[in-house]
Scaffold this active site. Structure first.
Site, short mmCIF file in Angstrom:
data_model
loop_
_atom_site.label_atom_id
_atom_site.label_comp_id
_atom_site.label_asym_id
_atom_site.label_seq_id
_atom_site.Cartn_x
_atom_site.Cartn_y
_atom_site.Cartn_z
N LEU A 196 0.13 7.45 5.94
CA LEU A 196 0.33 8.92 5.96
C LEU A 196 1.00 9.41 4.68
O LEU A 196 1.07 10.62 4.45
CB LEU A 196 1.15 9.33 7.19
N ASN A 203 4.85 1.93 3.39
CA ASN A 203 4.91 1.97 1.92
C ASN A 203 4.96 3.39 1.38
O ASN A 203 4.10 3.85 0.65
CB ASN A 203 3.74 1.18 1.30
N ASP A 224 2.84 -3.94 4.44
CA ASP A 224 1.45 -3.74 4.04
C ASP A 224 1.31 -3.10 2.66
O ASP A 224 2.02 -2.16 2.33
CB ASP A 224 0.70 -2.88 5.06
N HIS A 239 -0.02 -8.41 5.74
CA HIS A 239 -1.07 -8.17 4.74
C HIS A 239 -1.26 -9.52 4.04
O HIS A 239 -0.45 -9.89 3.19
CB HIS A 239 -0.62 -7.07 3.78
N HIS A 299 -6.26 -6.13 8.50
CA HIS A 299 -7.55 -6.08 7.79
C HIS A 299 -8.15 -7.45 7.41
O HIS A 299 -8.29 -7.77 6.23
CB HIS A 299 -7.48 -5.19 6.56
N ASN A 357 -8.52 -2.91 -0.93
CA ASN A 357 -7.82 -4.20 -0.84
C ASN A 357 -7.52 -4.50 0.63
O ASN A 357 -6.83 -3.71 1.28
CB ASN A 357 -6.51 -4.13 -1.64
N ASP A 402 -6.92 1.43 8.22
CA ASP A 402 -6.35 1.31 6.87
C ASP A 402 -6.65 2.58 6.07
O ASP A 402 -6.93 2.51 4.86
CB ASP A 402 -6.85 0.06 6.14
N HIS A 406 -5.96 9.02 -1.44
CA HIS A 406 -5.48 9.10 -2.83
C HIS A 406 -5.92 10.44 -3.41
O HIS A 406 -6.97 10.95 -3.03
CB HIS A 406 -6.09 7.99 -3.68
ZN LIG Z 1 -3.00 -3.97 3.50
#
Ligand SMILES: [Zn+2]
Length: 434
Positions: free
Chosen positions: A60, A91, A151, A178, A231, A277, A304, A308
């Site tokens: 988010l 993150n 992650d 991750h 993922h 990724n 995921d 951006h």
């Molecule tokens: Zn990840």
């Protein structure tokens, strides 16, 4: 707005047809020929009623990266995709590694109102991989964090990973890893193989994912704790997880919609919308991931969703950011990848996109079958529709979707969150209190 709704003639995930009466945030009745004076009637003929989707892996971006996404815009994207709950990755800036930050994200979600937001806490301080974050303080905070993840970064230090797994046992937490061996992926730009050699791009080898998963399932077994693998992208990872489950290790795993549909061949055009990724993999990997989702080796689909700003993608491949938006298109992509192929039916879709992600994240009030007495979290989906994806379909801030210009099956017609529509007639409801 009226708080009573009568959904008429919907098809439930098990194929039965039913009317749903929604009152005061709950599904009051499920039956046939229901009537209710004063209720707003919604014609659901030909529409599937699925439990509200739950995403265990959403970025988010707030606090700190509000030019990419905010809690409000990201949860609008969630609602547009049929989601009623999202787990927000840690993150951010500051990193969600304290009770203060996770409570801030929780409050932002509550005031946005489009979906339930459950913050994920960082495993290590600042995602730096050196010291454990305040896991206990986040767990006992108002946000009641149960899922912890660095992650974007791998918890690479095996001792820290062991300590984190040990710590979260006390409150039935889970570490979502991750899986990316950092030394094997320095400078990696795409899947490692013949194509990366031909394109002259540094490869991201499958073994960098598989070796971390192998280590972590053994650590989870040793400690007797719960591991979740983010993922999963390779056939070899599927083999490791299948082995671990057969051995009785407490591991769950997710696959993204894009890893179920797209392959590394798309990288050949150097269009950075396909840079992600872990990277897009080979056709064989896509087939293994689909089969693993169908046989339960992979438990859930998680988006995921990684928005951006345009400038982070409108540049050379090497310089472009990793990530794709995914909330708005997730159900359609799952439909295209594994429902049309006959590998999953709609009851399976309810399991992998609602029941099981809620269970892994210890989230109550979501992830329950549509039944009398259940909280009114559901989405109405038109499986016979198809649409060409445009930027206008994306309700969040990010337009970095790999599906723009592609035709996908299905359409979200309505989403109900806590008994109120967040989407009606295929359109986001702008004033939730109106
Ligand atoms: Zn990840």
């Amino acid at each position: 707005m009226n708080t009573r709704f009568l959904v008429v003639g919907a098809t439930l995930a098990d194929g039965t047809r039913a009317d749903l009466l929604v009152t005061n945030g709950r599904i009051e009745h499920v039956g046939n020929g229901l009537s209710a004076t004063g209720a707003t009637q919604i014609d659901a003929d030909g529409l599937l009623a699925l439990p509200g989707l739950v995403d265990l892996h959403t970025h988010l971006r707030e606090p700190g990266f509000e030019d990419s996404e905010t809690v409000l815009t990201g949860t609008r994207a969630a609602a547009a995709g049929g989601f009623t709950a999202v787990f927000a990755m840690a993150n951010t800036a500051p990193v969600a590694d304290t009770a203060g930050v996770v409570e801030q994200v929780l409050s932002l979600g509550d005031s946005a109102g489009y979906a339930t937001v459950r913050p994920i806490g960082a495993v290590t301080k600042g995602l730096a991989g050196e010291q454990l974050a305040e896991l206990g303080a986040m767990a006992t905070s108002r946000a009641q964090v149960r899922v912890f993840s660095d992650d974007g970064m791998c918890v690479f230090d095996p001792l820290l990973m062991r300590r984190a797994l040990e710590y979260v046992k006390a409150f039935n937490g889970v570490i979502a890893q991750h899986a990316q061996e950092p030394r094997l992926t320095v400078g990696a730009q795409m899947n490692e193989g013949a194509l990366s050699g031909r394109l002259g791009l540094t490869g991201w080898p499958a073994v960098a994912e598989e070796s971390i998963i192998a280590r972590d399932v053994l650590l989870a077994e040793h400690v007797g704790s719960r591991l979740h693998v983010c993922h999963v992208s390779t056939a070899g990872s599927v083999d490791v997880i299948r082995w671990a489950k057969a051995r009785g290790i407490s591991v769950t795993a997710e696959v993204t919609p894009h890893h179920l549909l797209l392959t590394e061949g798309l990288v050949a055009g150097y269009d950075a919308r396909y840079k992600v990724n872990p990277p897009l993999r080979r056709n064989e990997d896509v087939h293994a991931l689909r089969a693993a989702l169908a046989d339960g080796t992979i438990d859930i689909v998680a988006t995921d969703h990684a928005p951006h700003p345009a400038e982070a993608k409108d540049c050379e491949w090497d310089a472009a950011a990793n990530g794709m938006v995914g909330l708005e298109t997730a159900l359609s992509v799952v439909h295209a990848a594994v429902v049309e192929s006959g590998q999953l039916n709609w009851a399976d879709v309810a399991r992998v996109l609602s029941y099981t992600p809620a269970a892994i994240g210890s989230l109550s009030g979501h992830g329950q079958p549509i039944a009398a007495g259940a909280p009114a979290q559901f989405t109405l989906y038109d499986p016979s529709a198809s649409h060409s994806v445009t930027a206008a379909d994306l309700a969040g801030k990010g337009t970095n979707s790999p599906y723009i210009g592609r035709t996908l099956p299905g359409a979200i017609v309505a989403t109900f969150h806590g008994g109120r529509p967040t989407v009606l007639d295929g359109t986001l409801v702008e004033d939730l209190n109106g």
